[in-house]
Scaffold this active site. Structure first.
Site, PDB file in Angstrom:
ATOM      1  N   ARG A 149      28.126 -26.225   4.626  1.00  0.00           N
ATOM      2  CA  ARG A 149      29.353 -26.609   3.932  1.00  0.00           C
ATOM      3  C   ARG A 149      29.057 -26.660   2.432  1.00  0.00           C
ATOM      4  NH1 ARG A 149      29.140 -30.351   8.356  1.00  0.00           N
ATOM      5  NH2 ARG A 149      30.905 -30.106   9.800  1.00  0.00           N
ATOM      6  N   LYS A 173      28.796 -34.378   7.666  1.00  0.00           N
ATOM      7  CA  LYS A 173      29.878 -35.350   7.779  1.00  0.00           C
ATOM      8  C   LYS A 173      29.429 -36.554   8.597  1.00  0.00           C
ATOM      9  CE  LYS A 173      33.796 -32.162   7.464  1.00  0.00           C
ATOM     10  NZ  LYS A 173      34.989 -31.640   8.162  1.00  0.00           N
ATOM     11  N   HIS A 238      33.767 -21.600   1.784  1.00  0.00           N
ATOM     12  CA  HIS A 238      34.161 -21.783   3.175  1.00  0.00           C
ATOM     13  C   HIS A 238      34.316 -20.442   3.893  1.00  0.00           C
ATOM     14  CE1 HIS A 238      35.656 -23.833   6.646  1.00  0.00           C
ATOM     15  NE2 HIS A 238      36.792 -23.148   6.638  1.00  0.00           N
ATOM     16  N   ARG A 241      30.936 -19.403   4.945  1.00  0.00           N
ATOM     17  CA  ARG A 241      30.533 -20.190   6.125  1.00  0.00           C
ATOM     18  C   ARG A 241      31.202 -19.622   7.371  1.00  0.00           C
ATOM     19  NH1 ARG A 241      29.199 -25.423   8.252  1.00  0.00           N
ATOM     20  NH2 ARG A 241      30.886 -26.428   9.415  1.00  0.00           N
ATOM     21  N   HIS A 264      29.414 -29.306  13.959  1.00  0.00           N
ATOM     22  CA  HIS A 264      30.717 -29.725  14.481  1.00  0.00           C
ATOM     23  C   HIS A 264      30.539 -30.740  15.596  1.00  0.00           C
ATOM     24  CE1 HIS A 264      32.604 -25.663  13.093  1.00  0.00           C
ATOM     25  NE2 HIS A 264      32.602 -26.568  12.134  1.00  0.00           N
ATOM     26  N   TYR A 273      36.822 -22.060  14.187  1.00  0.00           N
ATOM     27  CA  TYR A 273      36.166 -21.437  13.043  1.00  0.00           C
ATOM     28  C   TYR A 273      35.556 -20.083  13.381  1.00  0.00           C
ATOM     29  CZ  TYR A 273      36.440 -25.413   9.883  1.00  0.00           C
ATOM     30  OH  TYR A 273      36.890 -26.402   9.039  1.00  0.00           O
TER      31      TYR A 273
END
Length: 294
Positions: A149, A173, A238, A241, A264, A273
């Site tokens: 990211r 995250k 992005h 990615r 994820h 994605y």
């Protein structure tokens, strides 16, 4: 009237608390959003233009729609406050588009597009050898080669990657750590980048008193796209990615493994994605289905 970001944000939060009775959680969320935006803009949030905010907004493409909606609200209310107080005459956040549920996936890149990007990068590195291009090479190798990211990439600690070890421990995250493999080409690029970062430095990609911002990374990627003759509107960290994910899947990567690589929490996010073209699906069924020969 020019006001430092820290002071402007503090005045805004005081107004929310004193005049509107905002809850502590609301104040904390708005404070984090605005401080983060300020950091990404190098302390220039209060003076930001509409274009800078659009780039900032685009850099949040990897976040959940609810998070983007909250950040948008934070910016719009912050600048409305600055206008109301006479601190600036306009609200550059007024035109930020609302976040729509189920936002479409970003466009991906073909292998040919990626080849053009890296061929252009190598040419520029040969023509303009120096710290900026060495940094750009490392950024691009890690973006496409490891699927990081944007926020993870720019905030990598200096010692997060230690050649010749072919992996890095990345904090994503929710402060969750994961192991990310680093390609041989990326390791070589990181070696060159490390050579120009002081051993006492905190960040792999330092900038000013902190690290490179996401908005600046966004601008660098678009600049490289233009140099390569690609539409800059199609390129962002992005998108690279996403290209990493789709190309890995097309090459035979397992979806669960890809979920781990991308960090994820939910497999359904990985499925959003990544996409596989219909031709490959047909070929897979033809080759593997037990009744395919019947």
């Amino acid at each position: 009237m020019k006001l430092a970001d820290t002071r402007a944000i503090a005045l805004f939060l005081d107004m929310l608390a004193g005049e509107q009775g905002a809850a502590a959680n609301t104040l904390s969320a708005y404070g984090r959003d605005l401080s983060g935006a300020s950091a990404d803009l190098g302390g220039g949030l209060a003076d930001a233009s509409a274009g800078q905010l659009e780039s900032l907004f685009a850099g949040w493409a990897d976040l959940a729609p609810a998070s983007v909606a909250r950040k948008r609200s934070s910016l719009r209310r912050f600048f409305a406050f600055l206008v109301a107080e006479g601190i600036r005459p306009d609200n550059p956040a007024a035109g930020l588009a609302a976040v729509k549920p189920g936002r479409p996936l970003p466009k991906t890149l073909s292998h040919g597009d990626v080849d053009r990007l890296f061929q252009t990068l190598d040419r520029l590195l040969a023509e303009r050898p120096g710290p900026a291009m060495i940094r750009m090479k490392a950024l691009m190798e890690l973006l496409y080669g490891s699927g990081l990211r944007a926020s993870e990439l720019v905030s990598l600690p200096r010692n997060a990657i230690r050649p010749p070890q072919p992996f890095a421990i990345v904090t994503g995250k929710g402060n969750k750590e994961r192991m990310v493999p680093i390609s041989a080409a990326a390791l070589e690029a990181v070696r060159a980048q490390l050579a120009q970062v002081p051993p006492s430095g905190r960040w792999l990609f330092p900038s000013g008193k902190g690290h490179l911002g996401r908005v600046r990374l966004f601008q660098l990627v678009k600049g490289l796209a233009a140099e390569a003759g690609l539409d800059p509107a199609r390129l962002s960290p992005h998108v690279l990615r996403h290209a990493f994910a789709t190309h890995m899947l097309a090459g035979g990567a397992d979806l669960r493994a890809l979920q781990t690589l991308l960090g994820h929490a939910d497999i359904s996010t990985t499925e959003r994605y990544t996409h596989v073209d219909s031709q490959r699906l047909v070929q897979t069924v033809t080759a593997l289905h037990p009744l395919a020969d019947g």
